[in-house]
Design a protein around this motif. Structure first.
Motif: not given
Length: 791
Positions: A434-437, A525-531, A546-549
């Motif tokens: 949900a956060a990613v979306l 993007h994987t760093a964003a998920w890793g956090t 991080l994701l939007v960047a």
């Protein structure tokens, strides 16, 4: 329309959004799907391997064989000083003895290398040390894990898994046809949870602790996931390289070292490092809700994680055991530090950290060159790029704010989420998706808002330059953490420069944009998920920016296919899907016996007055805790200064309790002298009830305390915000007192002596106590007795 002209302020020259053929659109869409697939594949590629069965060859690591140790160790909480701790110690010694080794129980006094405020931990430790002797040793390899646990749970993951990995590795090494060249030391430390006391004592007074050894330390901050190399001591570049080459499932990220520095956790790594050893720290952090909880049981151990930890340790140990360590042990020369990170399939990539700042500068310069090239081709104007660059931090700030808002909504619906250890829900995946979306929706809205006025290329260039500047700053202060910013900027700039050379209608243009964005998908993007895995409460605030960047860098590729008349459907669909997944996440994160919340409760008897209180300690800003209704049966609603020393909190809700006939801790003054303006007092402290800890605390006179020595070790005391300070001794002997010496300013001195037992079962002996409901567990508990003395 003439070249370089605009339509309502939007640059359109060389932008094939409307005119591009179906081939370009299909390739662009395929490129975006490929980047998404690469991000997912990178995460899947990090998953631990399948566990090896008990029937695996003797030379291999078997998670099934190792798990038998986990089951025997993690039966109940076993902090230092308890009977259960003694049972676990016997098992560990017996397991090493069964391998034909000669285990030594190293008993000593450890002090914490961490600068604690308020109460400094010190204690009697019993480390277990065994040596697999090498044939021609050029150095020493130490395989370390701690065998104690917190009082709130059995410690299956933290750290029975680490102990089991060391024991099973030791079995495989001892059964090998060829013995190792270098000595391999098996070190199972004590009292890590009390303040890294066992590791500190080992480096202080054990002969092997003074060696120039290489320590592989095993830890956990959750109940599964990828085992990562997440920090090393300086000069370990050659060791990181050897790990990457020898381990079957190498995983690590030097970025995590910087993140760990701001987390409220530590490991034996710090004690080993301060003692002069070379250390590599390995840990896993998935399913963080189980960390330090009553559910940290063998049933909640992931055998795949155990397999990865052990298989890597065995292979890396063999490689180290065969190495010539003379340059490190004799010459004292390691190799420069490396920045390291994972890329699929299963590779740990590394480069010298000395490259980080030059790479960051080149990446930023490449971004500037890309802007200049795009300007010459009429794709952007400098004012638009500057506007985009200034607006990008606004987008990143909005991402952080939206992430914080999302978390606040979640805890408003499920308040218990804010109480779960490490800030990670028990079932985090739905909420993480949900956060990613939400991040996707925010990036799409930003694109819709500014595409017409700035153009897709200007939007991308603004994000690129901002990330490039951040990359330079990070590379300057934390070079090991800069890769996830610098390499995406460098690759995106390179791919963009090549794409600009291609004809606007050429199908190669989206191919070049896609290739340039591969590091963004794999690293950023994987760093964003890793956090999010490190803790959703804080992670979501970092993930969305991080994701939007990263998504901003794909603006030119998106622009090649964007159907403007239906553009609003993208953020709308992302938000609707995010809402649905968030609802699903909340539905699976109800709090019950399978997903309990932490509670706190302490019982304290004032032996001087014969009165007792219940106390529910509160963190700063708290007015209640999880299980407030249950705790409310013991304490009042009022928040007051904590009347009990040495609990680690300054505020609490308290209530009257039934006094129990518990013997008070004893203090005896052995010697008292005054010389050169200082008063020197020798004391002996003893707990008649054989409590886990006994401590000496100062309140009103704390500013007069100049030096405290416990069992011959000087202890550094730092007052807390209220001026209190003290020293707590863990695992005191039952057959003799703890010896202390004070150096204070002349005059009378008021001290408090308190002993305590922290395992929750101790509360069961107190009249009026009933255990919390099954949807809660005691993260902190204590039964203590204190008495005050005028010296």
């Amino acid at each position: 329309m003439a070249p370089g002209s605009t339509d309502h302020g939007r640059i359109t020259d060389h932008e094939p959004t409307r005119a591009a053929g179906s081939t370009v659109r299909r390739i662009s869409f395929a490129g975006l799907l490929l980047l998404l697939a690469l991000s997912v594949f990178t995460l899947v590629d990090l998953r631990p391997p399948d566990p090896a069965p008990e029937s695996a060859p003797a030379s291999e690591f078997s998670a099934e064989r190792a798990f038998a140790h986990v089951e025997r160790i993690a039966v109940a909480p076993h902090p230092a000083g308890t009977a259960e701790h003694a049972r676990v110690l016997d098992h560990v010694v017996g397991a090493l003895d069964d391998l034909g080794l000669d285990p030594e129980v190293h008993e000593s006094i450890g002090i914490s290398p961490i600068a604690y405020t308020g109460t400094a931990p010190v204690g009697r430790v019993r480390n277990v040390v065994a040596v697999i002797e090498g044939t021609e040793p050029t150095g020493t390899i130490l395989l370390a894990a701690h065998y104690d646990s917190v009082s709130s749970g059995p410690g299956a993951n933290d750290d029975a898994v680490g102990v089991a990995a060391v024991l099973e590795t030791a079995r495989a090494l001892t059964e090998a046809d060829t013995p190792p060249r270098n000595d391999v030391v098996l070190l199972l430390t004590d009292a890590e949870e009390a303040g890294l006391l066992g590791a500190e004592a080992f480096t202080e007074d054990h002969p092997l602790g003074a060696s120039d050894g290489v320590v592989l330390n095993h830890e956990a901050r959750g109940a599964g996931g990828t085992v990562m190399l997440f920090r090393t001591t300086p000069g370990s570049g050659d060791l990181v390289r050897l790990f990457a080459e020898s381990a079957p499932h190498p995983a690590g990220d030097s970025l995590l070292e910087e993140l760990f520095a701001v987390m409220p956790n530590d490991t034996d790594f710090t004690a080993f490092r301060e003692g002069g050893l070379t250390v590599l720290d390995f840990a896993y952090a998935g399913r963080g809700a189980y960390y330090h909880s009553a559910l940290d049981t063998p049933e909640n151990v992931d055998p795949r994680t155990l397999q990865q930890m052990g298989a890597n340790t065995l292979a890396f140990s063999r490689a180290l055991a065969a190495e010539d360590l003379t340059p490190r042990t004799v010459d004292g020369a390691g190799e420069p530090d490396l920045a390291y990170f994972n890329v699929p399939p299963g590779r740990l990539v590394h480069f010298p950290v000395s490259w980080a700042l030059p790479l960051a500068a080149v990446a930023l310069l490449s971004g500037v060159v890309l802007v200049a090239a795009a300007r010459r081709r009429g794709l952007v104007t400098i004012p638009r790029v500057l506007a985009s660059t200034l607006l990008t931090p606004v987008l990143l700030g909005a991402g952080a704010a939206v992430g914080l808002g999302f978390w606040q909504v979640l805890i408003a619906v499920r308040p218990g989420l804010a109480r779960v250890p490490t800030g990670s829900p028990y079932e985090p995946v739905w909420l993480a998706v949900a956060a990613v979306l939400i991040g996707v929706a925010l990036a799409a809205l930003w694109f819709l808002l500014w595409r017409r006025w700035l153009g897709a290329h200007a939007l991308m260039f603004g994000g690129l330059l901002v990330l490039g500047v951040f990359g330079v700053l990070v590379a300057a202060v934390a070079p090991g953490a800069s890769s996830f910013l610098v390499l995406p900027v460098l690759a995106a700039s390179g791919g963009g420069l090549i794409a600009l050379v291609a004809d606007p209608e050429s199908p190669w243009r989206p191919v070049f944009w896609t290739v340039g964005l591969v590091p963004t998908a794999v690293l950023l993007h994987t760093a964003a998920w890793g956090t999010l895995e490190q803790g959703m409460a804080e992670g979501v605030v970092v993930t969305l920016p991080l994701l939007v960047a990263g998504l901003l860098l794909s603006a030119p590729l998106v622009d090649l296919l964007w159907p403007l008349r239906r553009a609003a459907l993208v953020p709308m669909a992302a938000l609707v899907t995010a809402a649905a997944t968030a609802v699903a996440g909340l539905a699976v994160n109800t709090h019950d016996a399978a997903r309990p919340l932490p509670a706190r409760l302490a019982y304290t008897l004032d032996a001087d007055t014969g009165t007792a209180v219940w106390a529910v300690p509160l963190d700063e800003g708290e007015t209640e805790i999880a299980a407030a209704d249950w705790a409310g049966g013991y304490v009042s609603e009022e928040v007051v200064d904590l009347p009990v020393p040495g609990l680690g909190w300054s505020r609490a809700r308290v209530g009257e309790a039934v006094p129990v006939d518990l013997p008070a801790p004893e203090l005896e003054v052995v010697a008292d002298s005054e010389e050169d303006g200082e008063r020197r007092i020798a004391l002996e402290l003893f707990s008649p009830r054989a409590a886990e800890t006994i401590g000496l605390y100062f309140a009103e006179d704390s500013d007069r305390v100049r030096e405290v020595t416990v069992e011959g070790r000087e202890v550094r005391l730092i007052p807390d915000d209220s001026g209190r300070l003290g020293a707590r001794f863990h695992a005191p002997r039952t057959d003799r007192p703890v010896e202390m010496e004070l150096v204070v300013a002349p005059g009378p001195l008021r001290v408090t002596v308190k002993d305590g037992t922290s395992v929750p079962s101790a509360l069961a002996e107190i009249p009026g106590y009933g255990p919390p409901p099954e949807e809660y567990f005691l993260l902190f508990s204590e039964v203590s007795v204190f008495t005050t003395h005028e010296l």
